[in-house]
Design a protein around this motif. Structure first.
Motif, PDB file in Angstrom:
ATOM      1  N   ASN A  59      51.844  45.157  41.091  1.00  0.00           N
ATOM      2  CA  ASN A  59      50.564  45.197  40.378  1.00  0.00           C
ATOM      3  C   ASN A  59      49.856  43.838  40.367  1.00  0.00           C
ATOM      4  O   ASN A  59      49.020  43.588  39.505  1.00  0.00           O
ATOM      5  CB  ASN A  59      50.719  45.729  38.959  1.00  0.00           C
ATOM      6  CG  ASN A  59      51.248  47.143  38.930  1.00  0.00           C
ATOM      7  OD1 ASN A  59      50.911  47.953  39.793  1.00  0.00           O
ATOM      8  ND2 ASN A  59      52.087  47.445  37.972  1.00  0.00           N
ATOM      9  N   HIS A  60      50.193  42.980  41.306  1.00  0.00           N
ATOM     10  CA  HIS A  60      49.473  41.729  41.520  1.00  0.00           C
ATOM     11  C   HIS A  60      48.815  41.806  42.897  1.00  0.00           C
ATOM     12  O   HIS A  60      49.081  42.718  43.670  1.00  0.00           O
ATOM     13  CB  HIS A  60      50.432  40.535  41.473  1.00  0.00           C
ATOM     14  CG  HIS A  60      50.867  40.175  40.084  1.00  0.00           C
ATOM     15  ND1 HIS A  60      50.872  38.890  39.623  1.00  0.00           N
ATOM     16  CD2 HIS A  60      51.311  40.929  39.047  1.00  0.00           C
ATOM     17  CE1 HIS A  60      51.300  38.849  38.380  1.00  0.00           C
ATOM     18  NE2 HIS A  60      51.581  40.083  38.005  1.00  0.00           N
ATOM     19  N   PHE A  61      47.977  40.836  43.192  1.00  0.00           N
ATOM     20  CA  PHE A  61      47.276  40.777  44.470  1.00  0.00           C
ATOM     21  C   PHE A  61      47.827  39.634  45.314  1.00  0.00           C
ATOM     22  O   PHE A  61      48.116  38.555  44.794  1.00  0.00           O
ATOM     23  CB  PHE A  61      45.780  40.541  44.251  1.00  0.00           C
ATOM     24  CG  PHE A  61      45.071  41.700  43.624  1.00  0.00           C
ATOM     25  CD1 PHE A  61      44.455  42.660  44.406  1.00  0.00           C
ATOM     26  CD2 PHE A  61      45.014  41.832  42.244  1.00  0.00           C
ATOM     27  CE1 PHE A  61      43.792  43.739  43.831  1.00  0.00           C
ATOM     28  CE2 PHE A  61      44.353  42.895  41.652  1.00  0.00           C
ATOM     29  CZ  PHE A  61      43.739  43.856  42.449  1.00  0.00           C
ATOM     30  N   TYR A  62      47.903  39.888  46.621  1.00  0.00           N
ATOM     31  CA  TYR A  62      48.450  38.892  47.544  1.00  0.00           C
ATOM     32  C   TYR A  62      47.650  38.883  48.845  1.00  0.00           C
ATOM     33  O   TYR A  62      46.862  39.789  49.110  1.00  0.00           O
ATOM     34  CB  TYR A  62      49.920  39.199  47.856  1.00  0.00           C
ATOM     35  CG  TYR A  62      50.802  39.106  46.638  1.00  0.00           C
ATOM     36  CD1 TYR A  62      51.363  37.895  46.258  1.00  0.00           C
ATOM     37  CD2 TYR A  62      51.057  40.216  45.850  1.00  0.00           C
ATOM     38  CE1 TYR A  62      52.158  37.798  45.124  1.00  0.00           C
ATOM     39  CE2 TYR A  62      51.853  40.133  44.721  1.00  0.00           C
ATOM     40  CZ  TYR A  62      52.398  38.923  44.356  1.00  0.00           C
ATOM     41  OH  TYR A  62      53.172  38.819  43.245  1.00  0.00           O
ATOM     42  N   PHE A  63      47.938  37.866  49.650  1.00  0.00           N
ATOM     43  CA  PHE A  63      47.379  37.753  50.992  1.00  0.00           C
ATOM     44  C   PHE A  63      48.534  37.785  51.984  1.00  0.00           C
ATOM     45  O   PHE A  63      49.632  37.320  51.685  1.00  0.00           O
ATOM     46  CB  PHE A  63      46.599  36.443  51.153  1.00  0.00           C
ATOM     47  CG  PHE A  63      45.432  36.347  50.220  1.00  0.00           C
ATOM     48  CD1 PHE A  63      44.254  37.035  50.483  1.00  0.00           C
ATOM     49  CD2 PHE A  63      45.502  35.574  49.074  1.00  0.00           C
ATOM     50  CE1 PHE A  63      43.177  36.957  49.610  1.00  0.00           C
ATOM     51  CE2 PHE A  63      44.430  35.481  48.203  1.00  0.00           C
ATOM     52  CZ  PHE A  63      43.263  36.176  48.471  1.00  0.00           C
ATOM     53  N   ASP A  94      42.708  33.557  40.037  1.00  0.00           N
ATOM     54  CA  ASP A  94      41.320  33.399  39.592  1.00  0.00           C
ATOM     55  C   ASP A  94      40.970  31.910  39.562  1.00  0.00           C
ATOM     56  O   ASP A  94      41.802  31.052  39.909  1.00  0.00           O
ATOM     57  CB  ASP A  94      41.089  34.091  38.245  1.00  0.00           C
ATOM     58  CG  ASP A  94      41.823  33.458  37.080  1.00  0.00           C
ATOM     59  OD1 ASP A  94      42.317  32.310  37.196  1.00  0.00           O
ATOM     60  OD2 ASP A  94      41.910  34.109  36.022  1.00  0.00           O
ATOM     61  N   HIS A  95      39.763  31.594  39.125  1.00  0.00           N
ATOM     62  CA  HIS A  95      39.301  30.197  39.134  1.00  0.00           C
ATOM     63  C   HIS A  95      40.090  29.304  38.166  1.00  0.00           C
ATOM     64  O   HIS A  95      40.067  28.090  38.284  1.00  0.00           O
ATOM     65  CB  HIS A  95      37.793  30.122  38.857  1.00  0.00           C
ATOM     66  CG  HIS A  95      37.401  30.588  37.493  1.00  0.00           C
ATOM     67  ND1 HIS A  95      37.296  31.918  37.169  1.00  0.00           N
ATOM     68  CD2 HIS A  95      37.116  29.893  36.370  1.00  0.00           C
ATOM     69  CE1 HIS A  95      36.953  32.035  35.905  1.00  0.00           C
ATOM     70  NE2 HIS A  95      36.844  30.824  35.391  1.00  0.00           N
ATOM     71  N   PRO A 103      47.072  34.605  37.927  1.00  0.00           N
ATOM     72  CA  PRO A 103      47.090  35.757  38.834  1.00  0.00           C
ATOM     73  C   PRO A 103      45.981  36.754  38.476  1.00  0.00           C
ATOM     74  O   PRO A 103      45.764  37.052  37.306  1.00  0.00           O
ATOM     75  CB  PRO A 103      48.464  36.377  38.602  1.00  0.00           C
ATOM     76  CG  PRO A 103      49.301  35.271  38.047  1.00  0.00           C
ATOM     77  CD  PRO A 103      48.356  34.423  37.240  1.00  0.00           C
ATOM     78  N   VAL A 104      45.308  37.244  39.495  1.00  0.00           N
ATOM     79  CA  VAL A 104      44.260  38.253  39.295  1.00  0.00           C
ATOM     80  C   VAL A 104      44.949  39.564  38.925  1.00  0.00           C
ATOM     81  O   VAL A 104      45.919  39.975  39.556  1.00  0.00           O
ATOM     82  CB  VAL A 104      43.409  38.413  40.577  1.00  0.00           C
ATOM     83  CG1 VAL A 104      42.451  39.592  40.451  1.00  0.00           C
ATOM     84  CG2 VAL A 104      42.647  37.121  40.859  1.00  0.00           C
TER      85      VAL A 104
END
Length: 170
Positions: A6-10, A113-114, A118-119
């Protein structure tokens, strides 16, 4: 790298080299003459193999994907392959139809985020995505092709690569 569901990654570029059949969007784009990690992927843990995460790409092309979702609803009565939700105050499309399996080996970094946190997305959206992904994976496991790439074959190949890389050398 510790990866949380449930987190965002690249993704790392090596994923695109190792699994070109995934047919994913290009890894990086140039905005204002600077390279940016794109796209970001929302991570869900596989229910049968904890090494595997399902990465769902997000897109800001809302009007394009709303048209596609509406067409699917007209044709099939529902659309489980595209979900809309807010990320950092902007509406985005979660493209379940483009999801892919991944292991931590192929994860570059987390989307922050800025303020360097974690987003995250609302719990309700997490549950909606999880439910739709589980349904799509069930159908895919039954041999029905819902996603654009053969995600079950990619998952199998990825697990085989992981086995051979862990095998002791002779």
């Amino acid at each position: 790298m510790f990866v949380e569901e449930n987190h965002f990654y690249f993704m790392k570029d090596s994923y695109f080299r190792d699994f070109p059949e995934a047919g994913l969007m290009p890894n990086k784009i140039i905005v204002n003459n600077a390279v940016h990690d794109r796209p970001a992927y929302f991570a869900l843990r596989d229910s049968t193999d904890p090494e595997i995460l399902w990465f769902i790409p997000i897109s800001s092309k809302i009007s394009k994907y709303k048209r596609i979702a509406e067409e699917k609803k007209r044709k099939f009565g529902r659309c489980d392959t595209i979900v809309f939700g807010d990320i950092l105050g902007h509406e985005c499309a979660f493209l379940i139809q483009n999801m892919c399996p991944i292991t931590s080996r192929y994860i570059e970094n987390e989307y922050m985020d800025h303020n360097h946190y974690p987003v995250r997305i609302p719990y309700r959206l997490e549950k909606t995505l999880s439910k739709k992904v589980r349904r799509i994976l069930l159908l895919e496991g039954q041999g029905k092709r819902i996603t654009f790439s053969n995600v079950m074959k990619i998952k199998h190949d990825m697990l085989e690569r992981a086995k051979t890389s862990k095998a002791p050398s002779a």
